[in-house]
Design a protein around this motif. Structure first.
Motif, mmCIF file in Angstrom:
data_model
loop_
_atom_site.group_PDB
_atom_site.id
_atom_site.type_symbol
_atom_site.label_atom_id
_atom_site.label_comp_id
_atom_site.label_asym_id
_atom_site.label_seq_id
_atom_site.Cartn_x
_atom_site.Cartn_y
_atom_site.Cartn_z
ATOM 1 N N TYR A 168 0.705 -1.124 -0.081
ATOM 2 C CA TYR A 168 0.247 -0.125 0.058
ATOM 3 C C TYR A 168 0.833 1.387 0.142
ATOM 4 C CZ TYR A 168 -4.251 -2.764 1.063
ATOM 5 O OH TYR A 168 -5.287 -3.772 1.114
ATOM 6 N N LYS A 169 1.967 1.184 0.828
ATOM 7 C CA LYS A 169 2.826 2.547 0.857
ATOM 8 C C LYS A 169 3.594 2.478 -0.365
ATOM 9 C CE LYS A 169 6.693 4.087 3.693
ATOM 10 N NZ LYS A 169 7.945 3.629 4.655
ATOM 11 N N ASN A 170 4.076 1.549 -0.994
ATOM 12 C CA ASN A 170 5.024 1.737 -1.906
ATOM 13 C C ASN A 170 4.450 1.748 -3.482
ATOM 14 O OD1 ASN A 170 7.183 2.102 -0.423
ATOM 15 N ND2 ASN A 170 7.325 -0.081 -0.283
ATOM 16 N N THR A 171 3.209 0.865 -3.427
ATOM 17 C CA THR A 171 2.540 1.016 -4.817
ATOM 18 C C THR A 171 1.166 1.508 -4.889
ATOM 19 O OG1 THR A 171 3.555 -1.237 -5.160
ATOM 20 C CG2 THR A 171 1.756 -0.706 -6.474
ATOM 21 N N ILE A 172 0.258 1.280 -4.029
ATOM 22 C CA ILE A 172 -0.978 1.790 -4.051
ATOM 23 C C ILE A 172 -0.811 3.442 -3.836
ATOM 24 C CG2 ILE A 172 -3.333 1.969 -3.227
ATOM 25 C CD1 ILE A 172 -2.738 -0.411 -4.567
ATOM 26 N N ARG A 173 -0.412 4.201 -2.641
ATOM 27 C CA ARG A 173 -0.339 5.410 -2.516
ATOM 28 C C ARG A 173 0.225 6.021 -3.511
ATOM 29 N NH1 ARG A 173 1.577 7.660 3.496
ATOM 30 N NH2 ARG A 173 3.455 6.732 2.675
ATOM 31 N N PRO A 174 1.294 5.804 -4.049
ATOM 32 C CA PRO A 174 2.014 6.576 -5.095
ATOM 33 C C PRO A 174 1.184 6.769 -6.477
ATOM 34 C CG PRO A 174 3.732 4.887 -3.977
ATOM 35 C CD PRO A 174 2.426 4.764 -3.625
ATOM 36 N N VAL A 175 0.411 5.841 -6.578
ATOM 37 C CA VAL A 175 -0.481 6.027 -7.783
ATOM 38 C C VAL A 175 -1.362 6.802 -7.565
ATOM 39 C CG1 VAL A 175 -2.064 4.572 -9.238
ATOM 40 C CG2 VAL A 175 -0.207 3.354 -8.528
ATOM 41 N N PHE A 194 -3.726 11.576 -9.303
ATOM 42 C CA PHE A 194 -4.950 12.353 -8.482
ATOM 43 C C PHE A 194 -4.381 13.520 -7.469
ATOM 44 C CE2 PHE A 194 -6.604 8.081 -9.284
ATOM 45 C CZ PHE A 194 -7.670 8.361 -10.321
ATOM 46 N N ASN A 195 -2.958 13.454 -7.306
ATOM 47 C CA ASN A 195 -2.566 14.610 -6.473
ATOM 48 C C ASN A 195 -3.045 14.417 -5.106
ATOM 49 O OD1 ASN A 195 -0.723 16.458 -6.075
ATOM 50 N ND2 ASN A 195 -2.114 18.079 -6.541
ATOM 51 N N VAL A 196 -3.546 13.059 -4.500
ATOM 52 C CA VAL A 196 -3.883 13.209 -3.100
ATOM 53 C C VAL A 196 -2.998 12.079 -2.492
ATOM 54 C CG1 VAL A 196 -6.218 13.863 -3.668
ATOM 55 C CG2 VAL A 196 -5.457 11.412 -3.844
ATOM 56 N N SER A 197 -2.830 12.281 -1.243
ATOM 57 C CA SER A 197 -1.925 11.132 -0.513
ATOM 58 C C SER A 197 -2.811 10.121 0.097
ATOM 59 C CB SER A 197 -0.833 11.455 0.387
ATOM 60 O OG SER A 197 -1.523 12.577 1.205
ATOM 61 N N GLY A 198 -3.847 10.408 0.802
ATOM 62 C CA GLY A 198 -5.042 9.774 1.495
ATOM 63 C C GLY A 198 -4.119 9.572 3.002
ATOM 64 N N ARG A 199 -4.791 8.504 3.656
ATOM 65 C CA ARG A 199 -4.350 8.141 4.932
ATOM 66 C C ARG A 199 -4.212 6.496 5.048
ATOM 67 N NH1 ARG A 199 -7.723 6.984 10.086
ATOM 68 N NH2 ARG A 199 -6.127 7.166 11.893
ATOM 69 N N LEU A 200 -2.898 6.523 5.236
ATOM 70 C CA LEU A 200 -2.293 4.979 5.367
ATOM 71 C C LEU A 200 -2.164 4.546 6.708
ATOM 72 C CD1 LEU A 200 -1.319 2.241 4.185
ATOM 73 C CD2 LEU A 200 0.949 3.413 3.935
ATOM 74 N N PHE A 201 -2.632 3.588 7.565
ATOM 75 C CA PHE A 201 -2.377 3.194 8.663
ATOM 76 C C PHE A 201 -2.506 1.683 9.093
ATOM 77 C CE2 PHE A 201 -6.906 4.592 8.229
ATOM 78 C CZ PHE A 201 -7.489 3.698 8.984
ATOM 79 N N LYS A 202 -2.064 1.451 10.160
ATOM 80 C CA LYS A 202 -2.257 -0.029 10.678
ATOM 81 C C LYS A 202 -3.345 0.091 11.788
ATOM 82 C CE LYS A 202 2.440 -1.413 9.590
ATOM 83 N NZ LYS A 202 3.625 -2.062 10.154
ATOM 84 N N ARG A 203 -4.034 -1.106 11.916
ATOM 85 C CA ARG A 203 -5.029 -1.438 12.927
ATOM 86 C C ARG A 203 -4.498 -2.793 13.547
ATOM 87 N NH1 ARG A 203 -10.069 1.442 13.000
ATOM 88 N NH2 ARG A 203 -9.420 3.366 13.189
ATOM 89 N N GLU A 204 -5.005 -3.321 14.509
ATOM 90 C CA GLU A 204 -4.485 -4.573 15.173
ATOM 91 C C GLU A 204 -4.051 -5.462 14.318
ATOM 92 O OE1 GLU A 204 -7.952 -5.910 17.354
ATOM 93 O OE2 GLU A 204 -8.289 -4.052 18.504
ATOM 94 N N ASN A 205 -4.826 -5.974 13.417
ATOM 95 C CA ASN A 205 -4.069 -7.039 12.465
ATOM 96 C C ASN A 205 -4.280 -6.673 10.969
ATOM 97 O OD1 ASN A 205 -6.874 -7.381 12.634
ATOM 98 N ND2 ASN A 205 -6.982 -9.553 12.939
ATOM 99 N N SER A 206 -4.422 -5.510 10.739
ATOM 100 C CA SER A 206 -4.758 -5.286 9.384
ATOM 101 C C SER A 206 -4.109 -3.788 9.116
ATOM 102 C CB SER A 206 -6.334 -4.965 9.160
ATOM 103 O OG SER A 206 -6.693 -3.985 9.958
ATOM 104 N N THR A 207 -4.031 -3.625 7.631
ATOM 105 C CA THR A 207 -3.532 -2.316 7.040
ATOM 106 C C THR A 207 -4.469 -1.725 6.339
ATOM 107 O OG1 THR A 207 -1.477 -3.372 6.757
ATOM 108 C CG2 THR A 207 -1.795 -1.373 5.375
ATOM 109 N N ARG A 208 -4.571 -0.493 6.725
ATOM 110 C CA ARG A 208 -6.012 0.394 5.739
ATOM 111 C C ARG A 208 -5.390 1.515 5.215
ATOM 112 N NH1 ARG A 208 -11.168 -0.394 9.532
ATOM 113 N NH2 ARG A 208 -10.587 -2.498 10.256
ATOM 114 N N TYR A 209 -5.944 1.816 4.136
ATOM 115 C CA TYR A 209 -5.553 3.051 3.261
ATOM 116 C C TYR A 209 -6.850 3.843 3.013
ATOM 117 C CZ TYR A 209 -3.476 5.822 -0.421
ATOM 118 O OH TYR A 209 -3.074 7.075 -1.046
ATOM 119 N N HIS A 210 -7.208 4.823 3.267
ATOM 120 C CA HIS A 210 -8.212 5.525 2.917
ATOM 121 C C HIS A 210 -8.267 7.060 2.285
ATOM 122 C CE1 HIS A 210 -11.067 3.447 6.374
ATOM 123 N NE2 HIS A 210 -10.033 2.545 5.876
ATOM 124 N N ILE A 211 -9.076 7.225 1.237
ATOM 125 C CA ILE A 211 -8.842 8.604 0.503
ATOM 126 C C ILE A 211 -10.418 9.171 0.502
ATOM 127 C CG2 ILE A 211 -8.615 9.687 -1.657
ATOM 128 C CD1 ILE A 211 -6.721 7.225 -2.219
#
Length: 108
Positions: A45-52, A57-74
């Motif tokens: 998510y950090k190195n592939t999805i977010r850079p796209v 689209f010129n947005v970075s969104g919010r990338l974060f970890k939860r207990e046992n998951s990774t989430r990326y929201h825009i």
């Protein structure tokens, strides 16, 4: 459509969702693109999805970890509408038919 957008469209259809909801605190309708994966998906998510999203689209969104998951929201109506126009379903996907978007098939 470029290869990067094709990849994140597939990732969105597999591990993501488009959702819309009313924000009482802001008194507006929100439009969100969200990805949820395993903790080990964080680097993808950090190195592939977010850079796209940053490049296209010129947005970075919010990338974060939860207990046992990774989430990326825009939060973006413009991007939400773009993916919706490609045929990415809105809301729960389990009862909706999904197909590879024609623009991707035509670009092969």
């Amino acid at each position: 459509m470029n290869k990067q957008l094709s990849e994140i469209t597939g990732a969105l259809m597999g591990d993501g969702c488009l959702s819309t909801y009313w924000s009482n605190s802001e008194n507006i309708q929100r439009y969100e693109i969200a990805f949820t994966g395993h903790l080990d998906d964080y680097e993808y998510y950090k190195n592939t999805i977010r850079p796209v999203f940053e490049d296209n689209f010129n947005v970075s969104g919010r990338l974060f970890k939860r207990e046992n998951s990774t989430r990326y929201h825009i939060k973006s109506r413009r991007i939400f509408e773009y993916f919706k126009s490609l045929g990415v379903p809105v809301g729960l996907k389990k009862n909706q038919e999904m197909r590879i978007p024609k623009v991707i098939l035509d670009d092969r």
